[in-house]
Scaffold this active site. Structure first.
Site, PDB file in Angstrom:
ATOM      1  N   GLY A 190      -3.792  11.379 -10.411  1.00 45.03           N
ATOM      2  CA  GLY A 190      -2.843  10.847 -11.493  1.00 45.03           C
ATOM      3  C   GLY A 190      -2.100   9.595 -11.237  1.00 45.03           C
ATOM      4  O   GLY A 190      -2.521   9.111 -10.011  1.00 45.03           O
ATOM      5  N   ARG A 243       3.769   9.331 -14.994  1.00 48.80           N
ATOM      6  CA  ARG A 243       2.786   8.730 -15.451  1.00 48.80           C
ATOM      7  C   ARG A 243       1.284   9.144 -15.155  1.00 48.80           C
ATOM      8  O   ARG A 243       1.111   9.390 -14.028  1.00 48.80           O
ATOM      9  CB  ARG A 243       3.021   7.086 -14.953  1.00 48.80           C
ATOM     10  CG  ARG A 243       4.166   6.473 -15.889  1.00 48.80           C
ATOM     11  CD  ARG A 243       4.316   5.083 -15.040  1.00 48.80           C
ATOM     12  NE  ARG A 243       4.934   5.041 -13.655  1.00 48.80           N
ATOM     13  CZ  ARG A 243       5.005   3.994 -13.098  1.00 48.80           C
ATOM     14  NH1 ARG A 243       4.727   2.830 -13.511  1.00 48.80           N
ATOM     15  NH2 ARG A 243       5.597   4.144 -12.038  1.00 48.80           N
ATOM     16  N   CYS A 284      -1.104   4.289 -10.408  1.00 43.39           N
ATOM     17  CA  CYS A 284      -1.908   3.410  -9.722  1.00 43.39           C
ATOM     18  C   CYS A 284      -3.346   3.866  -9.647  1.00 43.39           C
ATOM     19  O   CYS A 284      -4.153   2.994 -10.312  1.00 43.39           O
ATOM     20  CB  CYS A 284      -1.373   3.060  -8.188  1.00 43.39           C
ATOM     21  SG  CYS A 284       0.240   2.647  -8.090  1.00 43.39           S
ATOM     22  N   GLY A 326      -9.514  19.268  -6.851  1.00 44.21           N
ATOM     23  CA  GLY A 326      -8.321  19.799  -7.740  1.00 44.21           C
ATOM     24  C   GLY A 326      -8.311  19.406  -9.224  1.00 44.21           C
ATOM     25  O   GLY A 326      -9.540  19.472  -9.670  1.00 44.21           O
ATOM     26  N   PHE A 349       0.819  -1.201  -0.028  1.00 43.70           N
ATOM     27  CA  PHE A 349      -0.100   0.032   0.097  1.00 43.70           C
ATOM     28  C   PHE A 349       0.948   1.294  -0.222  1.00 43.70           C
ATOM     29  O   PHE A 349       0.335   2.233   0.334  1.00 43.70           O
ATOM     30  CB  PHE A 349      -0.981  -0.100   1.219  1.00 43.70           C
ATOM     31  CG  PHE A 349      -1.875  -1.231   1.226  1.00 43.70           C
ATOM     32  CD1 PHE A 349      -2.919  -1.296   0.570  1.00 43.70           C
ATOM     33  CD2 PHE A 349      -1.618  -2.313   2.245  1.00 43.70           C
ATOM     34  CE1 PHE A 349      -3.817  -2.288   0.456  1.00 43.70           C
ATOM     35  CE2 PHE A 349      -2.516  -3.265   2.101  1.00 43.70           C
ATOM     36  CZ  PHE A 349      -3.464  -3.556   1.308  1.00 43.70           C
TER      37      PHE A 349
HETATM   38  C1  UGA Z   1      -1.798   5.169  -4.441  1.00 44.66           C
HETATM   39  C2  UGA Z   1      -2.232   4.828  -3.105  1.00 44.66           C
HETATM   40  O1  UGA Z   1      -2.397   6.029  -2.285  1.00 44.66           O
HETATM   41  C3  UGA Z   1      -1.164   3.778  -2.532  1.00 44.66           C
HETATM   42  O2  UGA Z   1      -1.833   3.220  -0.964  1.00 44.66           O
HETATM   43  C4  UGA Z   1      -1.034   2.528  -3.241  1.00 44.66           C
HETATM   44  O3  UGA Z   1      -0.054   1.561  -2.577  1.00 44.66           O
HETATM   45  C5  UGA Z   1      -0.655   2.979  -4.625  1.00 44.66           C
HETATM   46  O4  UGA Z   1      -1.381   3.817  -5.183  1.00 44.66           O
HETATM   47  C6  UGA Z   1      -0.264   1.696  -5.358  1.00 44.66           C
HETATM   48  O5  UGA Z   1      -1.299   1.258  -5.830  1.00 44.66           O
HETATM   49  O6  UGA Z   1       0.934   1.397  -5.685  1.00 44.66           O
HETATM   50  P1  UGA Z   1       0.222   6.889  -5.238  1.00 44.66           P
HETATM   51  O7  UGA Z   1      -0.321   6.555  -6.707  1.00 44.66           O
HETATM   52  O8  UGA Z   1       1.668   6.867  -5.068  1.00 44.66           O
HETATM   53  O9  UGA Z   1      -0.321   5.712  -4.303  1.00 44.66           O
HETATM   54  O10 UGA Z   1      -0.329   7.984  -5.071  1.00 44.66           O
HETATM   55  P2  UGA Z   1      -1.387   8.951  -4.019  1.00 44.66           P
HETATM   56  O11 UGA Z   1      -0.761   9.631  -2.871  1.00 44.66           O
HETATM   57  O12 UGA Z   1      -2.595   8.104  -3.973  1.00 44.66           O
HETATM   58  O13 UGA Z   1      -1.951  10.050  -5.178  1.00 44.66           O
HETATM   59  C7  UGA Z   1      -2.574   9.762  -6.309  1.00 44.66           C
HETATM   60  C8  UGA Z   1      -3.000  10.928  -7.105  1.00 44.66           C
HETATM   61  O14 UGA Z   1      -4.297  11.460  -6.395  1.00 44.66           O
HETATM   62  C9  UGA Z   1      -2.158  12.158  -6.935  1.00 44.66           C
HETATM   63  O15 UGA Z   1      -2.124  12.563  -8.509  1.00 44.66           O
HETATM   64  C10 UGA Z   1      -2.626  13.097  -6.141  1.00 44.66           C
HETATM   65  O16 UGA Z   1      -2.251  14.597  -6.473  1.00 44.66           O
HETATM   66  C11 UGA Z   1      -4.110  12.784  -6.253  1.00 44.66           C
HETATM   67  N1  UGA Z   1      -4.742  13.242  -5.172  1.00 44.66           N
HETATM   68  C12 UGA Z   1      -4.733  12.880  -4.095  1.00 44.66           C
HETATM   69  C13 UGA Z   1      -5.861  14.212  -4.964  1.00 44.66           C
HETATM   70  O17 UGA Z   1      -6.246  14.872  -6.047  1.00 44.66           O
HETATM   71  N2  UGA Z   1      -6.791  14.528  -3.930  1.00 44.66           N
HETATM   72  C14 UGA Z   1      -6.290  14.088  -2.641  1.00 44.66           C
HETATM   73  O18 UGA Z   1      -6.836  14.396  -1.788  1.00 44.66           O
HETATM   74  C15 UGA Z   1      -5.554  12.974  -2.693  1.00 44.66           C
END
Ligand code: UGA
Length: 438
Positions: free
Chosen positions: A257, A327, A260, A253, A152
Site C-alpha cells: 500500500g 493512503r 508510492c 501478506g 528513494f
Molecule cells: C517506497 C519505496 O520503497 C521508496 O524507495 C520510495 O522512495 C518511495 O516508495 C517513494 O516513491 O517515495 P514507501 O511507500 O515509503 O517507499 O514504503 P515501502 O517501504 O516501499 O512499503 C510499501 C508497501 O509495501 C507497504 O504497504 C509495505 O507493507 C509493503 N511491503 C513491503 C510488503 O507487502 N512486502 C514487502 O516485502 C515489503
C-alpha cells in the site's frame, strides 16, 4: 549552498530539513498556510520518526526558513527542488498540474541562473515540460538548467534513507548543473550515478515498479504454498540467499500500500502504454496486489463462517509501521470490505487514528479504540494488518481472555504458527501451514 524546496510533504520536508541539518541554508515553500504555520513552530505535519526533532534543532540553529511565497525561495536559492505532489488521475496516470504550477511560479520570479531539480516521482520526459514551461513564462531572458534527482526514501525511515542512501541519481543536460549537484552531494558516502535526464527519471519508476513486482511475486508464491503445504517464508528465504535475487521486499501478506508503489505501478503502466509498449507484466503485478485484499477477506470468512453481525478487530491502519499515513492502506481497505459485509469493525492504530477517521468516519459499526486490548474486547476475530511492534509483541494470553473467540487472521505473517497455536488461538497466516487447535 542556498537551497529552495517547493512542497513540504514527505519528500520536500525531509529533503529540506536534512540539507539544513548538513549546514546548507534552506528555504521551503508550501501553499498550505496551516502547514507552514505548524512548521514555523517546529511541528511536523505528519509522523515521521526523528523528523520533528531535527526540524526543531534546525530552526533553533537558524538557516531553515518556511514561506508561503515561492518567489522568496526563487530569489534566495541556487538550487530549487520541486517536491510537490503528483497524485494519480482516474486513469492511473500522474496528475502533473502541481509541477506545472511550480514551474510557472519559478519562471515568473527567475532573475539569475538557477538549477531546477525534479525530486517528485514524475513520468519520463517531465523535465522537457518543466523546461518548456519555464522558458515560455520567463519575464526576462535568464539562463537556467533543469535536472532530475529522484528521491528513494521510505516513509518511516525517511531521514536514514536520505542521509545514507544506497545511491544518488543525478540526471543533467549541462556541465554546469552536473558540477553544482555533485558539489551538493560531495559528502555522501554512496555511489553517485550521473546520467541524462530521461534515464534518471526512469530509474525512479523502474525501481518502485520492480519493488512492487517482488512483493507481488512473493504473494503469488504464497498462494502456491498454501495449496501445497509449503511455507512461503522458507521459500523466499531460500530464494533470497541467492545474491542475484536478494532477500528484501519478498514478504508475502496483504499486499503493498502507501502513496508510492500502487500509484507508481499504475502510472508506469500508463507511461508504457502511451509509448505503445505492452505493460502486461506490471498489469499482472497490479492485479495480484488488488486481489490480496479480497483473498484476505475470504480468509476472514473462512474463519468466521458468516461475517455479517460479527465483531472484527482490524489492528493497524497505517499502510506500514512507523508512519501515520493511511493512503492506500490495506488495513483501512480491509475494514471497508468487512463493513460492506455487515461486520462491526474495531479499529486500532498507535499513530494513524486521526488520519483514518478522515477516510472512514466513526459510526455505529465503525468503532475506534485508543488502546490495543480494548479494541480486542468481545471480538469474534482480529485481523493483523500492520506490523507495528506493539502488535507483534501482543500479549496473546491477555488478548485471548478478552476476545469472544481467539481467532487471528494475520496479513503480515508476524508470528510463528507453531508457537502461537500453543497459546490456544486459531491462527491464519499467509502462505504458511496453519494450525488449528481451537
Ligand atoms: C517506497 C519505496 O520503497 C521508496 O524507495 C520510495 O522512495 C518511495 O516508495 C517513494 O516513491 O517515495 P514507501 O511507500 O515509503 O517507499 O514504503 P515501502 O517501504 O516501499 O512499503 C510499501 C508497501 O509495501 C507497504 O504497504 C509495505 O507493507 C509493503 N511491503 C513491503 C510488503 O507487502 N512486502 C514487502 O516485502 C515489503
Amino acid at each position: 549552498m542556498k537551497i529552495g524546496v517547493i512542497g513540504a510533504g514527505y519528500v520536500g520536508l525531509t529533503t529540506g530539513v536534512c540539507f539544513s541539518h548538513l549546514g546548507h541554508e534552506v528555504f521551503i515553500a508550501d501553499k498550505d498556510p496551516d502547514r507552514i504555520g505548524l512548521l514555523r513552530q517546529g511541528k511536523a505535519p505528519f509522523f515521521e520518526p526523528g523528523l520533528e526533532d531535527m526540524l526543531k534543532k534546525c530552526l533553533e540553529k537558524g538557516g531553515l526558513h518556511f514561506t508561503l511565497d515561492t518567489s522568496e525561495i526563487v530569489a534566495a536559492s541556487e538550487v530549487i527542488f520541486i517536491c510537490v505532489g503528483t497524485p494519480p488521475r482516474e486513469n492511473g496516470s500522474a496528475d502533473l498540474s502541481q509541477i506545472e504550477q511550480a514551474s510557472r511560479d519559478i519562471a515568473e520570479n527567475l532573475n539569475a541562473y538557477r538549477i531546477i531539480v525534479e525530486k517528485s516521482t514524475v513520468p519520463v520526459k517531465t523535465s522537457y515540460w518543466i523546461e518548456r514551461t519555464i522558458r515560455l513564462n520567463l519575464k526576462k531572458p535568464v539562463e537556467f538548467d533543469v535536472a532530475s534527482n529522484p528521491e528513494f526514501l521510505r516513509e518511516g525511515s525517511a531521514i536514514h534513507d536520505f542521509m545514507q542512501p544506497d545511491r544518488i541519481v543525478i540526471g543533467v543536460s549541462s556541465e554546469r548543473a552536473r558540477n553544482i549537484l555533485l558539489k551538493l552531494y560531495e559528502n555522501f558516502n554512496c555511489p553517485i550515478i550521473v546520467t541524462d535526464i530521461a534515464s534518471a527519471e526512469l530509474i525512479k519508476h523502474a525501481s518502485n515498479s520492480f519493488l512492487a513486482m517482488k512483493i507481488a511475486y512473493a504473494n503469488l508464491l504464497a498462494d502456491i504454498c498454501e495449496k501445497t503445504g509449503a511455507d512461503v517464508k522458507v521459500v523466499t528465504k531460500g530464494m533470497g540467499l541467492d545474491e542475484r535475487i536478494g532477500d528484501k521486499f519478498l514478504e508475502a501478506g496483504i499486499g503493498y500500500g502507501g502513496s508510492c508503489l500502487p500509484k507508481d505501478v499504475k502510472a508506469f503502466i500508463r507511461i508504457g502504454e502511451e509509448l505503445g509498449i505492452s505493460m502486461d507484466l506490471l498489469k499482472a503485478v497490479d492485479r495480484i496486489n488488488e486481489e490480496r485484499l479480497l483473498a484476505f477477506v475470504d480468509r476472514v470468512r473462512q474463519a468466521l463462517w458468516n461475517i455479517s453481525g460479527k465483531h472484527v478487530a482490524v489492528l493497524g491502519l497505517a499502510f506500514k509501521p512507523g508512519t501515520d499515513d493511511v493512503r492506500e492502506s490495506p488495513g483501512l481497505k480491509v475494514a471497508k470490505l468487512l463493513l460492506d459485509e455487515g461486520a462491526i469493525v474495531h479499529l486500532y492504530d498507535p499513530q494513524a487514528r486521526e488520519n483514518a477517521e478522515k477516510i472512514l468516519p466513526p459510526g455505529e459499526n465503525t468503532l475506534y479504540f485508543d488502546e490495543l486490548y480494548k479494541a480486542l474486547e468481545h471480538v469474534d476475530a482480529a485481523c493483523i494488518t500492520t506490523a507495528w511492534e506493539e502488535i507483534v509483541n501482543l500479549d496473546v494470553d491477555k488478548a485471548r481472555n478478552v476476545m469472544r473467540t481467539p481467532i487471528f487472521i494475520d496479513g503480515r505473517n508476524i508470528w510463528e504458527c507453531e508457537q502461537i497455536i500453543q497459546k490456544g488461538v486459531e491462527y491464519y497466516p499467509v502462505g504458511r501451514p496453519r494450525g488449528r487447535t481451537y
